[in-house]
Motif scaffolding. Structure first.
Motif, PDB file in Angstrom:
ATOM      1  N   ASP A  79       0.894  -1.151   0.000  1.00 16.73           N
ATOM      2  CA  ASP A  79       0.000   0.000   0.000  1.00 16.73           C
ATOM      3  C   ASP A  79       0.930   1.197   0.000  1.00 16.73           C
ATOM      4  O   ASP A  79       1.931   1.214   0.735  1.00 16.73           O
ATOM      5  CB  ASP A  79      -0.897  -0.022   1.236  1.00 16.73           C
ATOM      6  CG  ASP A  79      -1.991  -1.076   1.097  1.00 16.73           C
ATOM      7  OD1 ASP A  79      -2.660  -1.087   0.039  1.00 16.73           O
ATOM      8  OD2 ASP A  79      -2.150  -1.904   2.009  1.00 16.73           O
ATOM      9  N   LEU A  81       0.079   4.959  -0.393  1.00 17.13           N
ATOM     10  CA  LEU A  81      -0.436   6.321  -0.440  1.00 17.13           C
ATOM     11  C   LEU A  81      -0.058   7.060   0.839  1.00 17.13           C
ATOM     12  O   LEU A  81      -0.458   6.675   1.950  1.00 17.13           O
ATOM     13  CB  LEU A  81      -1.956   6.314  -0.615  1.00 17.13           C
ATOM     14  CG  LEU A  81      -2.433   5.566  -1.865  1.00 17.13           C
ATOM     15  CD1 LEU A  81      -3.951   5.569  -1.953  1.00 17.13           C
ATOM     16  CD2 LEU A  81      -1.817   6.183  -3.119  1.00 17.13           C
ATOM     17  N   GLU A  84      -3.062   8.410   3.006  1.00 18.41           N
ATOM     18  CA  GLU A  84      -3.830   7.322   3.618  1.00 18.41           C
ATOM     19  C   GLU A  84      -3.035   6.686   4.760  1.00 18.41           C
ATOM     20  O   GLU A  84      -3.588   6.306   5.793  1.00 18.41           O
ATOM     21  CB  GLU A  84      -4.156   6.258   2.572  1.00 18.41           C
ATOM     22  CG  GLU A  84      -5.007   5.127   3.126  1.00 18.41           C
ATOM     23  CD  GLU A  84      -5.172   3.960   2.159  1.00 18.41           C
ATOM     24  OE1 GLU A  84      -6.318   3.672   1.792  1.00 18.41           O
ATOM     25  OE2 GLU A  84      -4.163   3.317   1.797  1.00 18.41           O
ATOM     26  N   SER A  85      -1.716   6.591   4.583  1.00 15.18           N
ATOM     27  CA  SER A  85      -0.900   5.910   5.595  1.00 15.18           C
ATOM     28  C   SER A  85      -0.920   6.657   6.930  1.00 15.18           C
ATOM     29  O   SER A  85      -0.783   6.053   7.987  1.00 15.18           O
ATOM     30  CB  SER A  85       0.540   5.719   5.101  1.00 15.18           C
ATOM     31  OG  SER A  85       1.313   6.891   5.232  1.00 15.18           O
ATOM     32  N   LYS A  87      -3.559   8.218   8.018  1.00 14.28           N
ATOM     33  CA  LYS A  87      -4.893   7.992   8.597  1.00 14.28           C
ATOM     34  C   LYS A  87      -5.077   6.554   9.063  1.00 14.28           C
ATOM     35  O   LYS A  87      -5.719   6.310  10.075  1.00 14.28           O
ATOM     36  CB  LYS A  87      -5.974   8.339   7.562  1.00 14.28           C
ATOM     37  CG  LYS A  87      -5.968   9.828   7.243  1.00 14.28           C
ATOM     38  CD  LYS A  87      -7.189  10.251   6.442  1.00 14.28           C
ATOM     39  CE  LYS A  87      -7.321  11.761   6.384  1.00 14.28           C
ATOM     40  NZ  LYS A  87      -6.242  12.419   5.616  1.00 14.28           N
ATOM     41  N   VAL A  88      -4.520   5.575   8.321  1.00 13.57           N
ATOM     42  CA  VAL A  88      -4.686   4.160   8.689  1.00 13.57           C
ATOM     43  C   VAL A  88      -3.320   3.457   8.724  1.00 13.57           C
ATOM     44  O   VAL A  88      -3.035   2.586   7.895  1.00 13.57           O
ATOM     45  CB  VAL A  88      -5.668   3.405   7.752  1.00 13.57           C
ATOM     46  CG1 VAL A  88      -7.100   3.619   8.173  1.00 13.57           C
ATOM     47  CG2 VAL A  88      -5.499   3.816   6.294  1.00 13.57           C
ATOM     48  N   LYS A  91      -2.863  -0.537   8.520  1.00 13.66           N
ATOM     49  CA  LYS A  91      -2.996  -1.162   7.199  1.00 13.66           C
ATOM     50  C   LYS A  91      -1.618  -1.240   6.529  1.00 13.66           C
ATOM     51  O   LYS A  91      -1.266  -2.235   5.888  1.00 13.66           O
ATOM     52  CB  LYS A  91      -3.957  -0.317   6.348  1.00 13.66           C
ATOM     53  CG  LYS A  91      -4.112  -0.773   4.926  1.00 13.66           C
ATOM     54  CD  LYS A  91      -5.113   0.124   4.178  1.00 13.66           C
ATOM     55  CE  LYS A  91      -5.238  -0.290   2.723  1.00 13.66           C
ATOM     56  NZ  LYS A  91      -6.064   0.628   1.943  1.00 13.66           N
ATOM     57  N   TYR A  92      -0.822  -0.200   6.713  1.00  7.79           N
ATOM     58  CA  TYR A  92       0.505  -0.127   6.082  1.00  7.79           C
ATOM     59  C   TYR A  92       1.489  -1.059   6.778  1.00  7.79           C
ATOM     60  O   TYR A  92       2.276  -1.751   6.128  1.00  7.79           O
ATOM     61  CB  TYR A  92       0.983   1.339   6.042  1.00  7.79           C
ATOM     62  CG  TYR A  92       0.280   2.045   4.900  1.00  7.79           C
ATOM     63  CD1 TYR A  92      -1.095   2.318   4.971  1.00  7.79           C
ATOM     64  CD2 TYR A  92       0.938   2.317   3.713  1.00  7.79           C
ATOM     65  CE1 TYR A  92      -1.773   2.872   3.902  1.00  7.79           C
ATOM     66  CE2 TYR A  92       0.263   2.879   2.635  1.00  7.79           C
ATOM     67  CZ  TYR A  92      -1.087   3.147   2.737  1.00  7.79           C
ATOM     68  OH  TYR A  92      -1.754   3.671   1.661  1.00  7.79           O
ATOM     69  N   TYR A 146       3.889   5.253   5.757  1.00 14.09           N
ATOM     70  CA  TYR A 146       4.300   4.591   4.516  1.00 14.09           C
ATOM     71  C   TYR A 146       5.832   4.564   4.417  1.00 14.09           C
ATOM     72  O   TYR A 146       6.442   3.503   4.218  1.00 14.09           O
ATOM     73  CB  TYR A 146       3.684   5.334   3.326  1.00 14.09           C
ATOM     74  CG  TYR A 146       4.285   4.976   1.993  1.00 14.09           C
ATOM     75  CD1 TYR A 146       4.185   3.690   1.483  1.00 14.09           C
ATOM     76  CD2 TYR A 146       4.955   5.937   1.228  1.00 14.09           C
ATOM     77  CE1 TYR A 146       4.746   3.363   0.250  1.00 14.09           C
ATOM     78  CE2 TYR A 146       5.504   5.626  -0.002  1.00 14.09           C
ATOM     79  CZ  TYR A 146       5.401   4.334  -0.480  1.00 14.09           C
ATOM     80  OH  TYR A 146       5.956   4.016  -1.701  1.00 14.09           O
ATOM     81  N   SER A 191      -4.973   8.981  -6.652  1.00 13.27           N
ATOM     82  CA  SER A 191      -4.522  10.038  -5.741  1.00 13.27           C
ATOM     83  C   SER A 191      -3.291  10.755  -6.288  1.00 13.27           C
ATOM     84  O   SER A 191      -2.881  11.770  -5.746  1.00 13.27           O
ATOM     85  CB  SER A 191      -4.169   9.425  -4.387  1.00 13.27           C
ATOM     86  OG  SER A 191      -3.010   8.633  -4.524  1.00 13.27           O
ATOM     87  N   ARG A 286      -1.865  18.383   2.437  1.00 11.20           N
ATOM     88  CA  ARG A 286      -2.201  16.976   2.708  1.00 11.20           C
ATOM     89  C   ARG A 286      -1.249  16.467   3.782  1.00 11.20           C
ATOM     90  O   ARG A 286      -0.042  16.739   3.711  1.00 11.20           O
ATOM     91  CB  ARG A 286      -2.031  16.184   1.400  1.00 11.20           C
ATOM     92  CG  ARG A 286      -2.466  14.741   1.471  1.00 11.20           C
ATOM     93  CD  ARG A 286      -2.411  14.069   0.103  1.00 11.20           C
ATOM     94  NE  ARG A 286      -1.054  13.959  -0.409  1.00 11.20           N
ATOM     95  CZ  ARG A 286      -0.726  13.365  -1.565  1.00 11.20           C
ATOM     96  NH1 ARG A 286      -1.668  12.858  -2.330  1.00 11.20           N
ATOM     97  NH2 ARG A 286       0.520  13.309  -1.958  1.00 11.20           N
TER      98      ARG A 286
END
Ligand SMILES: NC(=O)c1ccc[n+]([C@@H]2O[C@H](COP(=O)([O-])OP(=O)(O)OC[C@H]3O[C@@H](n4cnc5c(N)ncnc54)[C@H](O)[C@@H]3O)[C@@H](O)[C@H]2O)c1
Ligand SMILES: O=c1ccn([C@@H]2O[C@H](COP(=O)(O)OP(=O)(O)O[C@H]3O[C@H](CO)[C@@H](O)[C@H](O)[C@H]3O)[C@@H](O)[C@H]2O)c(=O)[nH]1
Length: 333
Positions: A79, A81, A84-85, A87-88, A91-92, A146, A191, A286
């Protein structure tokens, strides 16, 4: 018969272009991908097999590594992004760390001696201006999960090559961009800056948001080093060849053009390439975005004999534009 390469993540954007270039160079290829973000139509029809499996799954890896005798592996799965990393993060840590660990275990179990790993400029965080352009030994302080996971994987690979009969080369790409006539960038949701800009030019979006114009750069927007994806693919092939010879067991290379462009400059060049006004509004920053990431790639040139062949950003954007015009809905059509 060429050498046989296992390409994990070979149905994704950069991986599928590497697969194509490997086959053109005479390698045989098996693609392994869980297809969460991959596209079947991106995979060259000349591959020996497209195996659907997950790099976090020991059984999936054992099955493909028992079926074939691989000379080397390329690992593109992740993954990836930045926003996104933040925020979550879990997951990473799950996909990137666990995937790389399981793959390294499987390669050592099955005596595969070489791996090329997709690392990133994001491991450097927000480099002090004195370190820009960024060479391999620049301090590494990632500003997002990330980049943290990619740096941890580099460290894990270094210790693994130290203990096992495995060589690793970590290629730290800066911003991959561009396309081949039949293979391009189709992330969902998208993105990345250049495909979003081109989606505006295609009429798929009304406008785009510029994420912040108060950075310490020449026009206030973030500076990135956009590198043609085919140039990245060629660096992977050079790395495979390098590790076949008397190379160190663990290697790192930064890959970019050394030409930094702002977000506004990318939009302006895209207006020129597409002939479309491409409306853009300035919005907030961002999370996790560093101001400036520009590569010093001299080490890859000197050690690998790699050269940037498609360094001009206008032609990089033009190649992407040609692909997007032919694939306005990505691979979906
Ligand atoms: N795009 C860039 O600008 C850029 C820059 C620096 C580094 N990178 C790195 O390069 C690599 C490829 O990037 P990309 O843009 O082609 O991404 P992508 O999402 O297009 O490709 C990744 C592929 O890996 C597959 N995958 C993900 N997790 C998997 C898992 N657990 N098991 C099996 N397959 C899995 C996906 O289905 C996808 O096909 C990534 O590791 C990314 O972090 C990309
Ligand atoms: O709608 C958008 C999209 C992006 N940007 C900006 O454009 C620049 C480039 O963004 P993007 O294309 O998303 O790439 P990065 O966030 O720089 O990350 C890419 O490049 C990194 C290395 O530099 C890789 O590690 C990542 O995997 C890859 O996604 C950044 O400043 C973004 O803030 C905008 O202003 N508006």
């Amino acid at each position: 018969m060429g050498e046989l390469v296992l390409v994990c993540g070979g149905a994704g954007y950069i991986g599928s272009i590497c697969v194509h270039e490997l086959i053109e160079t005479g390698y045989d290829v098996v693609v392994f991908d869980n297809m969460t973000k991959g596209h079947k139509d991106a995979v060259d029809s000349r591959v020996k097999e497209l195996v659907v499996g997950d790099v976090r799954n020991e059984e999936d890896l054992n099955a493909v590594l028992s079926k074939y005798s691989f000379d080397a592996c390329m690992h593109f799965c992740a993954d990836s992004l930045v926003g996104e990393s933040v925020k979550v993060p879990l997951k990473y840590y799950d996909n990137n760390m666990n995937g790389a660990i399981e793959l390294a275990k499987a390669l050592t179990r099955h005596n595969v001696g070489r791996i090329v790993f997709s690392s990133t400029a994001a491991i450097f965080g927000e480099p002090n201006p004195e370190f820009v352009p960024i060479a391999e030994n620049c301090p590494k302080e990632p500003t997002n999960p990330y980049g943290e996971t990619k740096l941890s994987i580099e460290h894990m690979l270094r210790w693994t090559t130290n203990a096992h009969d495995l060589k690793a080369t970590c290629l730290r790409y800066f911003n991959a961009a561009g396309a081949l006539p039949n293979i391009g960038e189709d992330h969902s949701p998208e993105s990345h800056l250049i495909p979003i800009v081109l989606q505006v030019a295609l009429g798929k979006r009304d406008k785009l948001a510029i994420f912040g114009d108060d950075y310490p750069t020449r026009d206030g927007t973030c500076v990135r080093d956009y590198i043609h994806v085919v140039d990245l693919a060629h660096a992977h092939i050079k790395a495979l060849e390098y590790m076949k010879d008397e190379s160190p067991k663990f290697n790192t290379f930064n890959l970019g053009t050394s030409n930094g462009l702002t977000v506004k400059e990318i939009i302006e060049t895209s207006r020129k390439v597409t002939g479309h006004p491409i409306p853009a509004d300035v919005g907030p920053r961002r999370d996790g975005d560093p101001a400036t990431l520009v590569a010093d790639s001299r080490r890859a040139q000197e050690v690998l004999g790699w050269t940037v062949r498609f360094g001009d950003v206008e032609s990089i954007i033009r190649s992407a534009w040609e692909w997007h015009q032919g694939h306005p809905d990505g691979y979906a059509q």
